[in-house]
Design an enzyme around this catalytic site. Sequence first.
Site, PDB file in Angstrom:
ATOM      1  N   GLY B  12      34.055  47.250  47.196  1.00 15.78           N
ATOM      2  CA  GLY B  12      33.940  48.011  48.278  1.00 15.78           C
ATOM      3  C   GLY B  12      32.824  47.409  49.418  1.00 15.78           C
ATOM      4  O   GLY B  12      32.926  47.370  50.659  1.00 15.78           O
ATOM      5  N   GLU B 209      33.193  38.333  31.091  1.00 16.69           N
ATOM      6  CA  GLU B 209      32.468  39.719  31.057  1.00 16.69           C
ATOM      7  C   GLU B 209      31.584  39.454  29.424  1.00 16.69           C
ATOM      8  O   GLU B 209      32.122  38.878  28.770  1.00 16.69           O
ATOM      9  CB  GLU B 209      32.948  40.865  31.164  1.00 16.69           C
ATOM     10  CG  GLU B 209      33.417  41.042  32.658  1.00 16.69           C
ATOM     11  CD  GLU B 209      34.067  42.533  32.857  1.00 16.69           C
ATOM     12  OE1 GLU B 209      33.528  43.493  32.559  1.00 16.69           O
ATOM     13  OE2 GLU B 209      35.093  42.655  33.515  1.00 16.69           O
ATOM     14  N   LYS B 224      48.588  45.204  33.920  1.00 14.75           N
ATOM     15  CA  LYS B 224      49.174  44.610  35.152  1.00 14.75           C
ATOM     16  C   LYS B 224      50.784  44.691  35.025  1.00 14.75           C
ATOM     17  O   LYS B 224      51.513  44.940  35.989  1.00 14.75           O
ATOM     18  CB  LYS B 224      48.601  43.351  35.660  1.00 14.75           C
ATOM     19  CG  LYS B 224      47.118  43.449  36.126  1.00 14.75           C
ATOM     20  CD  LYS B 224      46.516  42.079  36.172  1.00 14.75           C
ATOM     21  CE  LYS B 224      45.076  42.272  36.721  1.00 14.75           C
ATOM     22  NZ  LYS B 224      44.600  41.066  36.632  1.00 14.75           N
TER      23      LYS B 224
END
Lengths: 338, 338
Positions: B12, B209, B224
Amino acid sequence: MNIGIVGFGGVGKAFVKLLYDKKNYLEKIGLDINLLYIINSTVGIYNPEGINLKNLIENLDLNKKLDEFYASKYINTNFNKMIEIKDIDTLIVMTPTNKETGQPGLSYIKQALENKINVVTADKGPVMLAYKKLNELAIKNNVQFKIGCTCGGALPTVNTGTIDMAGADILSIEGILNGTTNFILEHMENNMVSYHEALLEAQRLGIAETNPSLDVEGWDTAIKLLILTNVLMNQEKKLSDIAVKGITSLSLNDIEEAKRENMKYKLIGKTTNDNGNIHMSVNLEKIDISHPFYIVNSKNKGVRYISDTLGDLTIMGGASGVRAASASILRDIININC
Amino acid sequence: MNIGIVGFGGVGKAFVKLLYDKKNYLEKIGLDINLLYIINSTVGIYNPEGINLKNLIENLDLNKKLDEFYASKYINTNFNKMIEIKDIDTLIVMTPTNKETGQPGLSYIKQALENKINVVTADKGPVMLAYKKLNELAIKNNVQFKIGCTCGGALPTVNTGTIDMAGADILSIEGILNGTTNFILEHMENNMVSYHEALLEAQRLGIAETNPSLDVEGWDTAIKLLILTNVLMNQEKKLSDIAVKGITSLSLNDIEEAKRENMKYKLIGKTTNDNGNIHMSVNLEKIDISHPFYIVNSKNKGVRYISDTLGDLTIMGGASGVRAASASILRDIININC
C-alpha cells in the site's frame, strides 16, 4: 457482432475455418460473430444475414474461387458499397503488405475508422507507416484499431507491451521477430552446413520463400521492430531510421567459433530509449545462456521488454502458420468486445 | 477517477509512492487518479477532494502512522461509511491473505462490487476461494474485478492467460510461481550447500520469511496455481484438490546427480486439462535445457501455457518486491479504464 473481411488469401481462409471451429467457444463467451462481407481484389460477396461458414468452407476446400461461390449465392459488392451500407461493427484487413505506400490497406483502414468501424489488421504496411495517425483517428471516432497479427502473430508482442506493461515506461525492446532466419541459424548450427545449404533446406520445407530477401536481409525483423517501437514508445520512426543487417554473411567458421564458446548467433532487433534518444538496429548477435533468447529455437520467436517499474519481461513461443495468424486476429476481435 | 484503499501495509505504501512518481505518465495517458480513502485495520482517513500524496509520503517517510497523519488533517472514516458515501469508482483491496476464510478482504470485495465499485485486489484469499462468484457479481453490476497482483505480481500471468490467449483453449498451465524457493534451489546448486544453509542465506537476505513454510512447503505455489486454474480454465477447484510437495527434502546428492546430467531442480506447479479432467500438482521436477524454465533464475518467475490455436506461450521475468507489486496494481487500474 457483424464483421467484414477485405483481402482474402491464406490467412483469410484459415480465419473463416477458425471462426467455424470456434463456434462453441464463442457461444460460451457470449460473442456472436456474423461474417457479412468477403472482398478481395477481384470480387466481393455479401450476405446481409451472414455468410454460411460451413458452405463457404466446403467450397473453398473444393478449391472453388470466391467468384464461383458468390455467383451462385450472394450479392456482388465492393469496398465502397460496404462502407455506404455500414452494417458491420468491425473490419478485418488482410490485404498484402506494401511497405512503401501501405496501399491498398491504408485507405481501407482510414475509411473504416472514419466511418466508426473498428479495424483489426494483419497488413503490416499501414501500421508501419501510419500507426500513430490511424490510432488517433480510431480514438477520435470512438472505435478500436488492433494490430496484434502484424507483429509476431500468435506471440502477443503488442498486447504484452501495451496492456501487460501498462503504467510502466519501456526502456528497451529486443526481439527475435522472424521465424525463418531463426530456423536457418539453428539448422546451420545443428548440422554444420553453410548458410546457402540451410536456406535451401528452409525453402524445401516451405519455411523460406523463393525470394527470401525480406527475411534473410533483416527487413521483416526491422518492420516488426519499427511497429513495436512506434506503438510502445509512442514514436513516429521510419524504416530508414533502423540500421539493418541480415544473416547472409554468416560463415560456418563464425558458427564453429561461437559453439566452442557455448554461444549462439541470433538475429535480434533492438531498440533502446536513452532519455528520449531512440536507437534502433537489426543485427546478428552472439549470445550465451544468460540471455533468454538462447533457448528460442526453430521457428519460434521471442521479445524482451525492460521497464522501469514492472522489471524485465520476456515472452517466447507463439505458433507459426496461417492458423496461428488467424487465431491472433480472432484474439483482437474478442478483445475489442471485452 | 476516484479510488479508495483498504489494507495499508508495505505494498500500500509503495503504491501511493508509485502513484506520485507516475503523475506525468498518468497525465500523458489522460488518467487522473484521485485517492480519497485509506482505511487500515485501526483507522481510516478521508479527503473528499483527494488526499495530498506528497504530504502523505513525507509523513510516511518520517515513519508516522496513519492515525497521526489523519488526526491532523483528514476526516476519520471506516469501510461502511465509504460504501455509504460511494464517491469512488475503484477500490484497491490490500488486506492480508487468509487462505481459510478469505476475510476480511472477501466481504470488502463483495460489498464494493454490489455497490457498483470496481475492485483491484492484491489479497489472494478471496480470489482463491471465490473467484467465479465474485467475477459473476462484478459482471452483474457492470464493474470490473482485477486480480493481476495475486498471481505473480509484475509477471502478467493472469492478463497473458486471459487477454493474450483470448479465443484459445488453454490445455495446460505450468509455473515457477514462487521466487523464494527458486532462489533457494539456485543457491544450493551454485554453492553446493544444503537446503538448510540455503534457507538461512535466503532469510539473511530478507528473501525468505522467518517462518518459511508457506513458500518451502509449496503452498504459495499451490495458491497461485489454483487461482490460474480457476480463472483460465473456468473451474471452481479448492486448495485440497492439489497434490502439493515442497522443496524441504531435496538433498545435495540429488542436486549433484542432476548437475552431472546437465539438469536442474525447479519447483513447478502444473495443471493439465485432459478432456475436462483437471489434474493439479506442485512438485520438484528435474528439467534440462529443452524446458524454458531451465533459465528462470534467482527470484524470477515464469509460466507456460499450452493452447489449441495460439501454440505454446512462455513468459518469464517480472521484478520482485513491493514496488513491482504496486506497479501490477496500477496496471490493473489503467486497464480498467482502457
